[in-house]
Enzyme design. Structure first.
Site, mmCIF file in Angstrom:
data_model
loop_
_atom_site.group_PDB
_atom_site.id
_atom_site.type_symbol
_atom_site.label_atom_id
_atom_site.label_comp_id
_atom_site.label_asym_id
_atom_site.label_seq_id
_atom_site.Cartn_x
_atom_site.Cartn_y
_atom_site.Cartn_z
ATOM 1 N N ASP A 232 -2.654 38.407 -52.911
ATOM 2 C CA ASP A 232 -2.325 38.924 -54.240
ATOM 3 C C ASP A 232 -3.504 39.701 -54.819
ATOM 4 O O ASP A 232 -4.666 39.384 -54.540
ATOM 5 C CB ASP A 232 -1.943 37.750 -55.154
ATOM 6 C CG ASP A 232 -1.147 38.208 -56.361
ATOM 7 O OD1 ASP A 232 -0.737 39.387 -56.414
ATOM 8 O OD2 ASP A 232 -0.939 37.370 -57.262
ATOM 9 N N ASN B 237 9.962 40.416 -53.605
ATOM 10 C CA ASN B 237 9.242 41.693 -53.729
ATOM 11 C C ASN B 237 10.182 42.894 -53.616
ATOM 12 O O ASN B 237 9.889 43.967 -54.138
ATOM 13 C CB ASN B 237 8.158 41.848 -52.659
ATOM 14 C CG ASN B 237 6.945 40.955 -52.870
ATOM 15 O OD1 ASN B 237 6.245 40.608 -51.922
ATOM 16 N ND2 ASN B 237 6.661 40.585 -54.121
HETATM 17 C C1 IPE Z 1 0.259 41.509 -53.649
HETATM 18 O O1 IPE Z 1 -0.385 42.318 -54.559
HETATM 19 C C2 IPE Z 1 0.849 42.281 -52.524
HETATM 20 C C3 IPE Z 1 2.316 42.199 -52.403
HETATM 21 C C4 IPE Z 1 3.105 41.438 -53.112
HETATM 22 C C5 IPE Z 1 2.915 43.048 -51.386
HETATM 23 P P1 IPE Z 1 0.324 42.672 -55.917
HETATM 24 O O2 IPE Z 1 1.136 43.915 -55.736
HETATM 25 O O3 IPE Z 1 1.115 41.517 -56.427
HETATM 26 O O4 IPE Z 1 -0.912 42.975 -56.840
HETATM 27 P P2 IPE Z 1 -1.060 42.673 -58.396
HETATM 28 O O5 IPE Z 1 -0.684 41.235 -58.632
HETATM 29 O O6 IPE Z 1 -0.149 43.605 -59.120
HETATM 30 O O7 IPE Z 1 -2.500 42.936 -58.671
HETATM 31 MG MG MG Z 2 0.776 40.039 -57.765
#
Ligand code: IPE
Ligand code: MG
Length: 210
Positions: A2, A50
């Protein structure tokens, strides 16, 4: 893994360049695990939730999966086998074919296992395992139908990016796992930090409820 989005925002870059940097970190950490002779490492790359992010971000994440061939070429250098956790039939045929080919390239390697979770959800995994078990002859334990069949439960879970939650990751397997949370954004996560978490892990007293 994350914190990719925030890492990018702090640099005035689009979120997807954070994800791109995140892939580099994943390969670096897989290499570090190889050097530490850790037999299993899992990366939570793309959850069942996601895919409900804005379409442009989902598109970027799926196009990064097109790099899985390069990732598996790196893993071959470390004698590590690539294994996918999750339902990849969600992805387009080209991406699915690339994933399957990348897994096959590494299938005979014995130096360790790298799990990458793609369209993975812990609840989905448990429900799927229960259904497969129901339709089986009952001779195998329900755990044998998890995506991680044959693998030990994780000793350590590390979540980067400051949030303190599991977000639907390995809900069955994490029952007695030691949890570590760090504010470091995933692209900045280093071998040094991994080493210090492992040192901390050895100081913990694991009783498994006994
Ligand atoms: C995690 O990073 C990566 C995935 C879920 C693919 P994020 O996209 O959640 O990054 P932040 O939380 O917005 O910083
Ligand atoms: Mg995130």
């Amino acid at each position: 893994m994350d914190g990719n989005g925030r890492w990018a925002r702090e640099r005035l870059l689009p979120r997807n360049s954070g994800h791109k940097e995140g892939v580099k970190t994943m390969v670096r950490i897989a290499k570090a695990c190889h050097e530490l002779a850790l037999p299993y490492v899992s990366f939570y790359a793309f959850s069942t939730e996601n895919k409900f992010r804005p379409a442009s971000e989902v598109k970027g994440l799926i196009s990064l999966m097109g790099r899985i061939g390069e990732v598996s070429d790196e893993l071959i250098k470390y004698d590590m086998r690539l294994n996918i956790l999750g339902d990849i039939t969600y992805f387009d045929e080209r991406t699915q074919a690339l994933i399957v080919e990348s897994v096959q390239k590494t299938s005979s390697l014995k130096g360790g296992v790298v799990n990458i979770a793609l369209n993975y959800g812990g609840r989905d995994e448990i429900i799927r395992a229960a259904q497969l078990y129901r339709d089986s002859d009952g001779s195998k334990h329900v755990e044998e139908f998890l995506y991680t069949a044959g693998q030990p439960d994780p000793d350590i879970l590390i979540r980067t990016g400051g949030e303190k939650r599991l977000s639907n990751f390995m809900l069955y397997q994490l029952a007695y796992t030691e949890l570590f949370f760090t504010d470091t954004y995933w692209p900045d996560f280093s071998q040094e930090e991994l080493n210090s978490i492992i040192a901390e892990y050895y100081k913990r007293d694991r009783r498994f409820g006994k």
